[in-house]
Design an enzyme around this catalytic site. Structure first.
Site, short mmCIF file in Angstrom:
data_model
loop_
_atom_site.label_atom_id
_atom_site.label_comp_id
_atom_site.label_asym_id
_atom_site.label_seq_id
_atom_site.Cartn_x
_atom_site.Cartn_y
_atom_site.Cartn_z
N TYR A 173 4.39 -4.53 24.49
CA TYR A 173 4.30 -5.35 23.28
C TYR A 173 3.75 -6.75 23.59
O TYR A 173 2.57 -7.01 23.42
CB TYR A 173 5.66 -5.42 22.55
CG TYR A 173 5.50 -5.82 21.11
CD1 TYR A 173 5.59 -4.89 20.07
CD2 TYR A 173 5.17 -7.13 20.76
CE1 TYR A 173 5.37 -5.26 18.75
CE2 TYR A 173 4.95 -7.51 19.44
CZ TYR A 173 5.07 -6.57 18.44
OH TYR A 173 4.84 -6.93 17.14
N PHE B 141 0.87 -1.17 0.00
CA PHE B 141 0.00 0.00 0.00
C PHE B 141 0.91 1.22 0.00
O PHE B 141 1.43 1.60 1.05
CB PHE B 141 -0.86 -0.04 1.27
CG PHE B 141 -2.21 0.59 1.11
CD1 PHE B 141 -2.67 1.04 -0.11
CD2 PHE B 141 -3.05 0.73 2.20
CE1 PHE B 141 -3.92 1.61 -0.26
CE2 PHE B 141 -4.31 1.31 2.08
CZ PHE B 141 -4.74 1.73 0.85
P1 NAD Z 1 6.77 -2.12 7.59
O1 NAD Z 1 5.96 -0.96 8.01
O2 NAD Z 1 8.17 -1.88 7.14
O3 NAD Z 1 6.03 -2.93 6.40
C1 NAD Z 1 4.65 -3.03 6.30
C2 NAD Z 1 4.25 -3.49 4.91
O4 NAD Z 1 2.83 -3.66 4.87
C3 NAD Z 1 4.59 -2.49 3.78
O5 NAD Z 1 4.96 -3.21 2.63
C4 NAD Z 1 3.24 -1.80 3.53
O6 NAD Z 1 3.07 -1.28 2.22
C5 NAD Z 1 2.30 -2.96 3.75
N1 NAD Z 1 0.93 -2.57 4.09
C6 NAD Z 1 0.48 -1.91 5.19
N2 NAD Z 1 -0.88 -1.79 5.14
C7 NAD Z 1 -1.27 -2.40 4.00
C8 NAD Z 1 -2.53 -2.63 3.40
N3 NAD Z 1 -3.67 -2.25 3.96
N4 NAD Z 1 -2.56 -3.26 2.20
C9 NAD Z 1 -1.41 -3.68 1.59
N5 NAD Z 1 -0.20 -3.52 2.14
C10 NAD Z 1 -0.13 -2.89 3.33
O7 NAD Z 1 6.72 -3.13 8.83
P2 NAD Z 1 7.64 -4.32 9.35
O8 NAD Z 1 8.26 -3.86 10.62
O9 NAD Z 1 8.47 -4.90 8.27
O10 NAD Z 1 6.51 -5.36 9.79
C11 NAD Z 1 6.14 -6.49 9.03
C12 NAD Z 1 5.70 -7.59 9.99
O11 NAD Z 1 6.83 -7.98 10.78
C13 NAD Z 1 4.61 -7.14 10.98
O12 NAD Z 1 3.72 -8.20 11.19
C14 NAD Z 1 5.41 -6.88 12.25
O13 NAD Z 1 4.63 -7.00 13.42
C15 NAD Z 1 6.47 -7.96 12.15
N6 NAD Z 1 7.67 -7.76 13.00
C16 NAD Z 1 8.33 -6.57 13.03
C17 NAD Z 1 9.43 -6.40 13.86
C18 NAD Z 1 10.18 -5.11 13.93
O14 NAD Z 1 10.94 -4.91 14.89
N7 NAD Z 1 10.05 -4.22 12.96
C19 NAD Z 1 9.88 -7.48 14.64
C20 NAD Z 1 9.24 -8.71 14.54
C21 NAD Z 1 8.12 -8.84 13.72
#
Ligand code: NAD
Length: 396
Positions: free
Chosen positions: A235, A74
């Site tokens: 968290y 998105f």
């Molecule tokens: P991010 O914000 O970098 O990525 C989010 C992605 O989701 C992007 O590609 C965005 O375009 C997409 N997106 C958001 N809303 C959308 C929608 N409605 N439709 C289509 N695409 C959509 O986040 P991230 O940190 O990479 O998180 C990804 C996953 O990893 C999450 O589930 C998060 O909880 C998990 N996670 C993150 C961490 C951390 O420390 N960052 C640690 C462990 C797990």
């Protein structure tokens, strides 16, 4: 236009096209340097493919395993006056590199929670891949419209049961002060589960399965964070933790439903890292700055791409995956080493505004934050006139 970072609170409202391309290229170079991933996937769907862990998943699948990839994200397109979002430029850079390497890539821009985007994606899978053998679910979103009822749900980042007061770093002012977050109501907890829980992951896999688009031995993975004592109140044991618990429920249900194709669903636990989503969570910037400090000293520091490479080689595509007793793939093992956590816990009370840059690696955190938007790369001249208009990498 001249593109310099415009940071407001915990977000940066612009992005640099060539800087984002440099960031993507660094990750591609890392994966290429590791050599081919044995037994890796060939037809991969990444939901949330444009930034953070989803982008790293796509790069690992494509450049580590030669996979065709279809991605959903998105993102905002550029205008004459405003840059695109980082995920838009990242996706454009990914496509350019994939094309050069002869790798099929297709990206869809829109709301992954909607029936329309699911239908469009399924049609693309059918046309270009036949079936998928890996589905990565990596969405991080503050809200979700239920496709059946049209109701909009918003998630909150709040503790459960009682309020929580903790040391917090304001990344705008670099002031450190206690913040108190009031506990979530039952409705807020339920809404957060609705947005960030497993329901939409299940809808995606069910839709693919109904159309016969899951290959035999198909894998699917959704990402979570568990953390330890310092982060549990905001968290692990908080609203977002409840939503993530629901992923475990969904993984179990999906494993049963995917048995007919010998498929497997896992939650993967990844480490805390600066991404556009994690920077919005109270106390996380300070915690991650300490994680960086301690893990860099220990020589165990990893970014998204290193984590994803390990997820593929030590989790998804190995005969001896690191699973816990809840069937989760554990890639947070280095962050959660008792001695690492003890060092972080010992430093935590000592951090002040005066010693922030000594005791913690806030500099490393902030550099990485800016790099998410394409800023801080040596090869880029940030004083140069730059065209924000990059052709859309997305179909439709
Ligand atoms: P991010 O914000 O970098 O990525 C989010 C992605 O989701 C992007 O590609 C965005 O375009 C997409 N997106 C958001 N809303 C959308 C929608 N409605 N439709 C289509 N695409 C959509 O986040 P991230 O940190 O990479 O998180 C990804 C996953 O990893 C999450 O589930 C998060 O909880 C998990 N996670 C993150 C961490 C951390 O420390 N960052 C640690 C462990 C797990």
């Amino acid at each position: 236009m001249i593109i310099k970072p415009k940071v407001r609170g915990f977000i940066c409202t612009n992005a640099h096209p060539q800087g984002c391309a440099a960031h993507v290229q660094e990750q591609i170079d890392f994966i290429k340097a590791q050599g081919a991933i044995e037994g890796g996937p060939k037809n991969v769907l990444v939901i949330g493919c444009s930034t953070g862990y989803g982008l790293a998943s796509r790069i690992t699948a494509a450049f580590g395993s030669g996979a065709k990839t279809i991605g959903v994200a998105f993102e905002k397109a550029p205008t004459d006056r405003k840059t695109a979002s980082a995920g838009y430029y990242n996706t454009a850079a990914f496509h350019a590199a994939a094309k050069q390497a002869g790798l099929f890539a297709l990206s869809i821009n829109g709301d992954a929670f909607s029936d329309e985007i699911k239908a469009q994606t399924l049609a693309a899978v059918k046309e270009h891949m036949g079936k998928v053998d890996l589905v990565v679910y990596s969405l991080a979103s503050p809200r979700r419209t239920d496709p059946k009822t049209g109701t909009l749900y918003s998630s909150v980042l709040k503790p459960i049961g009682k309020g929580y007061t903790a040391k917090n770093l304001n990344t705008d002012t670099l002031k450190i002060a206690d913040i108190t977050v009031e506990p979530a109501s039952e409705e807020e907890i339920a809404n957060t589960v609705k947005v960030m829980g497993g329901e939409d992951w299940e809808l995606w896999i069910d839709a693919l399965q109904q159309e016969g688009l899951l290959a035999d031995n198909c894998r699917t993975v959704a990402y979570t964070y568990l953390g330890e004592k310092l982060t549990w109140p905001i968290y692990g044991h908080a609203t977002i933790g409840k939503a993530k618990e629901d992923l475990d429920r969904a993984a179990k249900a999906l494993n049963e439903r995917m048995a007919s194709v010998q498929g497997k669903a896992n939650v993967a636990v990844l480490k805390a890292l600066v991404t556009q989503s994690s920077s919005a969570i109270p106390i996380m910037p300070l915690y991650i700055s300490l994680v960086y400090k301690v893990m860099k000293e220990e020589g165990t520091h990893e970014g998204c791409i290193e984590q994803l490479y390990r997820l593929f080689t030590e989790g998804l595509y190995t005969g001896s995956p690191r699973l816990d007793d809840t069937n989760r793939l554990r890639m947070d093992n280095l962050e959660l080493k008792p001695e690492t956590q003890q060092k972080i816990e010992a430093l935590w009370p000592q951090v002040t505004e005066e010693n922030l840059f000594d005791i913690t690696d806030y500099k490393g955190y902030n550099d990485d934050f800016l790099r998410l938007f394409g800023f801080g790369f040596d090869a880029i001249d940030y004083d140069a006139e730059t065209d924000p208009m990059v052709p859309a990498p997305f179909v439709g």
